[in-house]
Motif scaffolding. Structure first.
Motif, PDB file in Angstrom:
ATOM      1  N   LYS A 156       0.821  -1.206   0.000  1.00  0.00           N
ATOM      2  CA  LYS A 156       0.000   0.000   0.000  1.00  0.00           C
ATOM      3  C   LYS A 156       0.860   1.263   0.000  1.00  0.00           C
ATOM      4  O   LYS A 156       0.401   2.328  -0.407  1.00  0.00           O
ATOM      5  CB  LYS A 156      -0.948   0.000   1.201  1.00  0.00           C
ATOM      6  CG  LYS A 156      -2.195  -0.858   1.004  1.00  0.00           C
ATOM      7  CD  LYS A 156      -3.107  -0.760   2.197  1.00  0.00           C
ATOM      8  CE  LYS A 156      -4.443  -1.446   1.907  1.00  0.00           C
ATOM      9  NZ  LYS A 156      -5.266  -0.699   0.935  1.00  0.00           N
ATOM     10  N   ASN A 157       2.089   1.147   0.448  1.00  0.00           N
ATOM     11  CA  ASN A 157       3.005   2.289   0.396  1.00  0.00           C
ATOM     12  C   ASN A 157       3.731   2.387  -0.943  1.00  0.00           C
ATOM     13  O   ASN A 157       4.514   3.321  -1.161  1.00  0.00           O
ATOM     14  CB  ASN A 157       4.035   2.205   1.520  1.00  0.00           C
ATOM     15  CG  ASN A 157       3.408   2.427   2.884  1.00  0.00           C
ATOM     16  OD1 ASN A 157       2.458   3.185   3.026  1.00  0.00           O
ATOM     17  ND2 ASN A 157       3.929   1.742   3.893  1.00  0.00           N
ATOM     18  N   GLN A 158       3.464   1.402  -1.826  1.00  0.00           N
ATOM     19  CA  GLN A 158       4.074   1.408  -3.158  1.00  0.00           C
ATOM     20  C   GLN A 158       3.059   1.681  -4.260  1.00  0.00           C
ATOM     21  O   GLN A 158       3.317   1.421  -5.424  1.00  0.00           O
ATOM     22  CB  GLN A 158       4.738   0.042  -3.426  1.00  0.00           C
ATOM     23  CG  GLN A 158       5.674  -0.442  -2.341  1.00  0.00           C
ATOM     24  CD  GLN A 158       6.862   0.469  -2.143  1.00  0.00           C
ATOM     25  OE1 GLN A 158       7.413   0.979  -3.123  1.00  0.00           O
ATOM     26  NE2 GLN A 158       7.257   0.676  -0.899  1.00  0.00           N
ATOM     27  N   GLY A 159       1.871   2.190  -3.882  1.00  0.00           N
ATOM     28  CA  GLY A 159       0.862   2.538  -4.878  1.00  0.00           C
ATOM     29  C   GLY A 159      -0.281   1.555  -4.997  1.00  0.00           C
ATOM     30  O   GLY A 159      -1.233   1.818  -5.743  1.00  0.00           O
ATOM     31  N   TYR A 160      -0.257   0.434  -4.283  1.00  0.00           N
ATOM     32  CA  TYR A 160      -1.297  -0.589  -4.412  1.00  0.00           C
ATOM     33  C   TYR A 160      -2.461  -0.254  -3.478  1.00  0.00           C
ATOM     34  O   TYR A 160      -2.622  -0.818  -2.400  1.00  0.00           O
ATOM     35  CB  TYR A 160      -0.725  -1.970  -4.100  1.00  0.00           C
ATOM     36  CG  TYR A 160       0.155  -2.508  -5.208  1.00  0.00           C
ATOM     37  CD1 TYR A 160      -0.387  -3.252  -6.245  1.00  0.00           C
ATOM     38  CD2 TYR A 160       1.508  -2.235  -5.223  1.00  0.00           C
ATOM     39  CE1 TYR A 160       0.411  -3.735  -7.276  1.00  0.00           C
ATOM     40  CE2 TYR A 160       2.323  -2.715  -6.237  1.00  0.00           C
ATOM     41  CZ  TYR A 160       1.764  -3.456  -7.264  1.00  0.00           C
ATOM     42  OH  TYR A 160       2.556  -3.927  -8.277  1.00  0.00           O
ATOM     43  N   TYR A 161      -3.305   0.677  -3.906  1.00  0.00           N
ATOM     44  CA  TYR A 161      -4.403   1.189  -3.087  1.00  0.00           C
ATOM     45  C   TYR A 161      -5.413   0.102  -2.744  1.00  0.00           C
ATOM     46  O   TYR A 161      -5.902   0.018  -1.616  1.00  0.00           O
ATOM     47  CB  TYR A 161      -5.080   2.344  -3.840  1.00  0.00           C
ATOM     48  CG  TYR A 161      -6.385   2.786  -3.259  1.00  0.00           C
ATOM     49  CD1 TYR A 161      -6.437   3.497  -2.069  1.00  0.00           C
ATOM     50  CD2 TYR A 161      -7.596   2.509  -3.915  1.00  0.00           C
ATOM     51  CE1 TYR A 161      -7.636   3.913  -1.534  1.00  0.00           C
ATOM     52  CE2 TYR A 161      -8.799   2.924  -3.396  1.00  0.00           C
ATOM     53  CZ  TYR A 161      -8.826   3.621  -2.205  1.00  0.00           C
ATOM     54  OH  TYR A 161     -10.027   4.029  -1.688  1.00  0.00           O
ATOM     55  N   ASN A 162      -5.760  -0.737  -3.694  1.00  0.00           N
ATOM     56  CA  ASN A 162      -6.819  -1.743  -3.494  1.00  0.00           C
ATOM     57  C   ASN A 162      -6.310  -3.069  -2.947  1.00  0.00           C
ATOM     58  O   ASN A 162      -7.101  -3.989  -2.741  1.00  0.00           O
ATOM     59  CB  ASN A 162      -7.559  -2.007  -4.813  1.00  0.00           C
ATOM     60  CG  ASN A 162      -8.624  -0.952  -5.076  1.00  0.00           C
ATOM     61  OD1 ASN A 162      -9.224  -0.430  -4.149  1.00  0.00           O
ATOM     62  ND2 ASN A 162      -8.841  -0.630  -6.354  1.00  0.00           N
ATOM     63  N   PHE A 163      -5.031  -3.191  -2.743  1.00  0.00           N
ATOM     64  CA  PHE A 163      -4.508  -4.459  -2.254  1.00  0.00           C
ATOM     65  C   PHE A 163      -4.951  -4.653  -0.802  1.00  0.00           C
ATOM     66  O   PHE A 163      -4.887  -3.723   0.018  1.00  0.00           O
ATOM     67  CB  PHE A 163      -2.987  -4.475  -2.331  1.00  0.00           C
ATOM     68  CG  PHE A 163      -2.393  -5.843  -2.237  1.00  0.00           C
ATOM     69  CD1 PHE A 163      -2.138  -6.585  -3.370  1.00  0.00           C
ATOM     70  CD2 PHE A 163      -2.099  -6.408  -1.001  1.00  0.00           C
ATOM     71  CE1 PHE A 163      -1.598  -7.860  -3.299  1.00  0.00           C
ATOM     72  CE2 PHE A 163      -1.563  -7.674  -0.909  1.00  0.00           C
ATOM     73  CZ  PHE A 163      -1.311  -8.402  -2.060  1.00  0.00           C
ATOM     74  N   SER A 164      -5.379  -5.861  -0.460  1.00  0.00           N
ATOM     75  CA  SER A 164      -5.838  -6.149   0.895  1.00  0.00           C
ATOM     76  C   SER A 164      -5.249  -7.476   1.364  1.00  0.00           C
ATOM     77  O   SER A 164      -4.684  -8.240   0.568  1.00  0.00           O
ATOM     78  CB  SER A 164      -7.367  -6.207   0.959  1.00  0.00           C
ATOM     79  OG  SER A 164      -7.855  -7.389   0.341  1.00  0.00           O
ATOM     80  N   ILE A 165      -5.410  -7.733   2.652  1.00  0.00           N
ATOM     81  CA  ILE A 165      -4.877  -8.989   3.200  1.00  0.00           C
ATOM     82  C   ILE A 165      -5.578 -10.193   2.594  1.00  0.00           C
ATOM     83  O   ILE A 165      -5.039 -11.313   2.639  1.00  0.00           O
ATOM     84  CB  ILE A 165      -4.986  -9.023   4.735  1.00  0.00           C
ATOM     85  CG1 ILE A 165      -6.447  -8.907   5.177  1.00  0.00           C
ATOM     86  CG2 ILE A 165      -4.148  -7.929   5.367  1.00  0.00           C
ATOM     87  CD1 ILE A 165      -6.636  -9.100   6.673  1.00  0.00           C
ATOM     88  N   ASN A 166      -6.771  -9.976   2.019  1.00  0.00           N
ATOM     89  CA  ASN A 166      -7.466 -11.094   1.376  1.00  0.00           C
ATOM     90  C   ASN A 166      -6.770 -11.541   0.104  1.00  0.00           C
ATOM     91  O   ASN A 166      -7.081 -12.613  -0.436  1.00  0.00           O
ATOM     92  CB  ASN A 166      -8.917 -10.702   1.065  1.00  0.00           C
ATOM     93  CG  ASN A 166      -9.718 -10.451   2.321  1.00  0.00           C
ATOM     94  OD1 ASN A 166      -9.516 -11.130   3.328  1.00  0.00           O
ATOM     95  ND2 ASN A 166     -10.625  -9.481   2.279  1.00  0.00           N
ATOM     96  N   ASN A 167      -5.849 -10.732  -0.412  1.00  0.00           N
ATOM     97  CA  ASN A 167      -5.067 -11.141  -1.581  1.00  0.00           C
ATOM     98  C   ASN A 167      -3.936 -12.091  -1.199  1.00  0.00           C
ATOM     99  O   ASN A 167      -3.198 -12.552  -2.076  1.00  0.00           O
ATOM    100  CB  ASN A 167      -4.470  -9.915  -2.280  1.00  0.00           C
ATOM    101  CG  ASN A 167      -5.520  -9.077  -2.976  1.00  0.00           C
ATOM    102  OD1 ASN A 167      -6.197  -8.292  -2.334  1.00  0.00           O
ATOM    103  ND2 ASN A 167      -5.664  -9.245  -4.280  1.00  0.00           N
ATOM    104  N   ILE A 168      -3.773 -12.342   0.076  1.00  0.00           N
ATOM    105  CA  ILE A 168      -2.715 -13.242   0.548  1.00  0.00           C
ATOM    106  C   ILE A 168      -3.349 -14.341   1.376  1.00  0.00           C
ATOM    107  O   ILE A 168      -4.177 -14.078   2.259  1.00  0.00           O
ATOM    108  CB  ILE A 168      -1.678 -12.484   1.407  1.00  0.00           C
ATOM    109  CG1 ILE A 168      -1.075 -11.317   0.620  1.00  0.00           C
ATOM    110  CG2 ILE A 168      -0.587 -13.414   1.894  1.00  0.00           C
ATOM    111  CD1 ILE A 168      -0.158 -10.430   1.461  1.00  0.00           C
ATOM    112  N   SER A 169      -2.996 -15.560   1.101  1.00  0.00           N
ATOM    113  CA  SER A 169      -3.475 -16.701   1.886  1.00  0.00           C
ATOM    114  C   SER A 169      -2.328 -17.692   2.061  1.00  0.00           C
ATOM    115  O   SER A 169      -1.237 -17.516   1.500  1.00  0.00           O
ATOM    116  CB  SER A 169      -4.678 -17.368   1.210  1.00  0.00           C
ATOM    117  OG  SER A 169      -4.318 -17.875  -0.061  1.00  0.00           O
ATOM    118  N   TYR A 170      -2.573 -18.715   2.860  1.00  0.00           N
ATOM    119  CA  TYR A 170      -1.542 -19.712   3.153  1.00  0.00           C
ATOM    120  C   TYR A 170      -2.050 -21.115   2.822  1.00  0.00           C
ATOM    121  O   TYR A 170      -3.246 -21.408   2.967  1.00  0.00           O
ATOM    122  CB  TYR A 170      -1.146 -19.683   4.628  1.00  0.00           C
ATOM    123  CG  TYR A 170      -0.517 -18.400   5.087  1.00  0.00           C
ATOM    124  CD1 TYR A 170       0.835 -18.155   4.885  1.00  0.00           C
ATOM    125  CD2 TYR A 170      -1.273 -17.425   5.735  1.00  0.00           C
ATOM    126  CE1 TYR A 170       1.423 -16.972   5.320  1.00  0.00           C
ATOM    127  CE2 TYR A 170      -0.698 -16.244   6.164  1.00  0.00           C
ATOM    128  CZ  TYR A 170       0.648 -16.023   5.954  1.00  0.00           C
ATOM    129  OH  TYR A 170       1.220 -14.856   6.383  1.00  0.00           O
TER     130      TYR A 170
END
Length: 781
Positions: free
Chosen positions: A195-209
């Motif tokens: 989010k500090n690199q311009g990814y406004y819409n990126f959320s933790i839901n974009n990452i899973s394990y």
């Protein structure tokens, strides 16, 4: 008294009105089986599991079940005002519910599983007697599962190089306990980084394990899966996935006087709006602009065409709130419509982890930003009151203040405070037994550094303020009358949890109008005699404050404050150059007034341990020291330390303890002072009933003369100082009205170092003259 005793006896029989077969829940406890092989930091505590207990016993009043008894006196067949009042005043009995007990045990099991203890178990047992029940939860952690190998699966390959460049800060390490909280924190860390690199819409839901526990050996192999952005659905209803988008900021619209009520209810609101464009900001105001444009530009860390950064957004919000003018602020972003209709692609060309060439792309879009700032009341008033009373002393101090938060349209804070105090002694002379103090002060605070040279870079980065203070105070005591006038020019700045202050101009003029000769002779101590003289205090001072209280509002917090001041050194150097042949016993003067030369410092450390939702244990340490030299034989009177009062040793009235074990001088107005102070305070705070909270406290400390004094009794000596401290305990009440707290403390002396040896443990012969009652607004520390 008989009525109270009867009510207490009736309250003891809290089970009389319970339904048949019901049990009153009286106690919960958690017992955890010890795991000696586990490090202490990996062991789960009772406090962690207590949060999952769904049923809590009724709160008791003064050790009785009075609330339950009051509730039971309400007639269930009637719903009139009197019965409703008894139900509100009392409390319904908490009856044992086996289903809730099972759910509590299940919640504890789930929590321990999430901490990596997958073989854990919780078995509840219930003990009943006399229609009362106690529940014990027996918990066993077992051995933890640990993280095995860690790999990444990038479905969005454009973010691969960005994320892998920051793996030095990862929270996941092979061999660590498999903790679900750590996994979630790692997702949040990666999300914040993007989010500090311009990814406004990126959320933790974009990452899973993907966790594989089949490898054996109590190890779990992890795969971190980074997903693509879901752009929508195709004609077949299938999700359309694409690389996550990067966003830049296009327009920045600032509403510096936003009123949400007017904006939503006034149909003419938009017709009155006007816009000023200033260095990338569109400043939109209603009728008149109340905050100058350059102030807003300096405060807002966002710029057109810059990549979106959550860190810049947070910095902007913090800057706005630190101005002290706004009560709330919102920073909203919307995707610019025309940027969704066409894609502006940016590409990455490089090599992957295997050394093969690769090329990836993602879309770049634009955001429109709205900064909505709602001002607080421009003008406000404040009232502060505190006092102390004992068997032979009464003192009260009141302060009334006026604040204007935007005096010159530059978010300047203007304050005027009027302070008055009165003290009265019951014992001693029939005359001159009272004293008063009156003072007025004013200050201007500007949200920038006012200096002869340009410091725009620091004005933007460090949230600085310039503060100018002017004050006048007059004090009339039975034995002296003096005036104090001061002028201070200072700066403050800070970032995050730390705040610094430097006051390069700190001037105080002390004018002793009158000092009674017999009073000076009775002081005996020449150090104190020298402190009662007219002096000019000219030098610099500063402070440092660290606190994490706001971020850890529901957890333990600390606050550290350090102050220092040094005075007279520059003047003394100039005089020594100009007048090197001064006689040994002479001193230098400025405008006919002797100037002071000394340094003084103090340190305060406060630690707050939360014991529950509203209960806390608070500890404070205070240490201070001052030393006079050169042109001064003693610290000025107002720079000396004292103990006692509503915020210090609460078993004593202000200025009545110490120094050391000096015998207390018989005086209508004792002023026990020293150039060194050590003090420790411990206070337990807990709820009692509604807005009434209680406190139990203990204070230990004293003042001394360190390096400067006349007798061994008042000197600080490391080998035996602990034998020469005052000690008191006490109880207190706090009326918490949310917007302010009224405090009442009753301090009881246990050890008084200033009475005759053999009589210092004054608690052995308890008397009201060895107690003090104090009140104030807010907590003592």
């Amino acid at each position: 008294m008989l009525l109270l005793a009867a009510a207490a006896l009736a309250a003891c029989n809290a089970t009389k009105h319970l339904p048949s077969g019901a049990y009153l829940l009286t106690k919960n406890q958690v017992k955890i089986e010890k795991e000696p092989e586990l490090p202490k930091e990996d062991q789960i505590t009772k406090l962690e599991l207590d949060k999952y207990i769904r049923q809590q016993p009724n709160k008791r009043f003064l050790g009785t079940n009075l609330p339950i008894w009051i509730y039971s006196q309400a007639d269930t067949a009637k719903n009139n005002g009197w019965n409703r009042f008894k139900r509100r005043l009392g409390a319904a009995p908490v009856l044992l519910d086996s289903a809730q007990t099972a759910l509590s045990a299940g919640g504890m099991k789930i929590y321990m599983d999430s901490k990596g203890f997958l073989d854990s178990e919780v078995i509840p047992t219930v003990d009943t007697a006399d229609r009362k029940a106690q529940v014990t939860y027996h918990a066993r952690q077992g051995e933890p599962f640990r993280i095995g190998t860690i790999r990444y699966d990038f479905r969005d390959r454009f973010v691969k190089a960005i994320i892998l460049s920051d793996t030095a800060n990862t929270l996941l390490h092979t061999g660590n306990i498999f903790d679900a909280n750590v996994l979630d924190n790692e997702r949040a860390r990666i999300t914040n980084f993007l989010k500090n690199q311009g990814y406004y819409n990126f959320s933790i839901n974009n990452i899973s394990y993907v966790a594989d526990s089949t490898v054996g050996g109590r190890r779990i192999d992890l795969t971190v899966l980074v997903k693509q952005y879901m752009a929508g659905y195709d004609t077949n209803g299938e999700a359309v996935l694409d690389n996550n988008r990067i966003y830049r900021i296009r327009d920045i619209n600032v509403f510096p006087d936003y009123n949400p009520t007017v904006a939503t209810t006034d149909s003419l609101y938009k017709t009155r709006l006007d816009t000023v464009r200033y260095r990338g900001l569109n400043i939109i105001y209603d009728t008149k602009q109340h905050v100058r444009s350059e102030i807003l530009r300096r405060t807002i860390s966002l710029y057109p065409n810059a990549l979106y950064s959550a860190q810049d957004v947070k910095r902007t919000y913090d800057n706005i709130m630190r101005l002290g003018y706004y009560k709330s602020a919102s920073i909203l972003f919307t995707e610019v419509a025309d940027s969704t209709q066409k894609d502006n692609f940016i590409s990455f060309v490089g090599t992957d982890s295997t050394g093969s060439d690769e090329a990836d792309y993602t879309a770049e879009h634009y955001l429109s930003c709205e900064v909505l700032c709602t001002p607080a009341l421009r003008q406000s008033y404040s009232v502060n009151l505190e006092g102390t009373t004992s068997a032979d002393y009464f003192g009260v101090m009141a302060k009334v203040g006026y604040q204007n938060r935007n005096l010159l349209r530059g978010v300047e804070l203007f304050e005027v405070n009027v302070r008055g105090g009165y003290e009265f002694m019951y014992a001693g002379s029939k005359y001159k037994s009272d004293a008063y103090e009156f003072g007025v002060s004013t200050s201007f605070s500007f949200p920038r550094l006012l200096t002869p040279f340009r410091v725009n870079r620091y004005n933007h980065a460090l949230n600085p303020r310039t503060r100018i203070d002017l004050s006048y105070n007059t004090q009339k005591r039975p034995y002296y009358h003096r005036d104090l006038a001061s002028a201070v020019w200072g700066y403050s700045w800070g970032k995050g949890r730390s705040t610094f202050a430097l006051r390069p101009i700190d001037l105080t003029l002390v004018n002793m109008r009158y000092v009674q000769d017999s009073f000076l002779k009775n002081l005996v101590n020449p150090y104190l005699q020298n402190s009662y003289t007219s002096q000019l205090i000219a030098g610099l001072s500063g402070s440092y404050l660290y606190t994490n209280q706001q971020k850890n509002a529901n957890r333990g917090s600390i606050a550290l404050r350090f102050n220092f001041e040094t005075n007279g050194n520059l003047l003394n150097a100039l005089y020594r150059i100009g007048f090197p042949n001064k006689e040994k016993d002479e001193y230098y003067t400025l405008l006919g007034i002797r100037y002071a030369q000394y340094f003084r410092t103090d340190l305060s450390f406060v630690k707050n341990f939360w014991l529950g939702q509203k209960s806390a244990l608070v500890y404070r340490f205070f240490g201070g020291f001052g030393y006079a030299y050169g042109n001064s034989a003693a610290l000025p009177f107002e720079r000396l330390f004292y103990c006692g009062g509503s915020n210090s040793m609460r078993g004593w009235a202000a200025r009545t303890l110490g120094p050391g074990i000096d015998g207390r001088i018989a005086s209508d107005y004792p002023s026990q002072l020293g150039n060194m102070r050590l003090e420790m305070n411990l206070e337990a705070r807990f709820p009692v009933w509604g807005f009434l909270h209680g406190a139990v406290f203990c204070d230990v400390g004293n003042i001394w003369f360190a390096g400067q004094g006349t007798t061994p009794e008042n000197q600080f000596q490391l080998r035996n100082f602990y034998k020469r401290v005052g000690l008191n305990t006490g109880i207190g009440a706090r009326l918490d009205f949310n917007f302010f707290i009224f405090r009442l403390d009753w301090g009881i002396q246990l050890h008084d170092p200033n009475v005759n040896p053999g009589e210092r443990w004054v608690i052995r012969n308890f008397s009201l003259k060895h107690t003090a009652l104090s009140f104030g607004v807010g907590y003592p520390f």
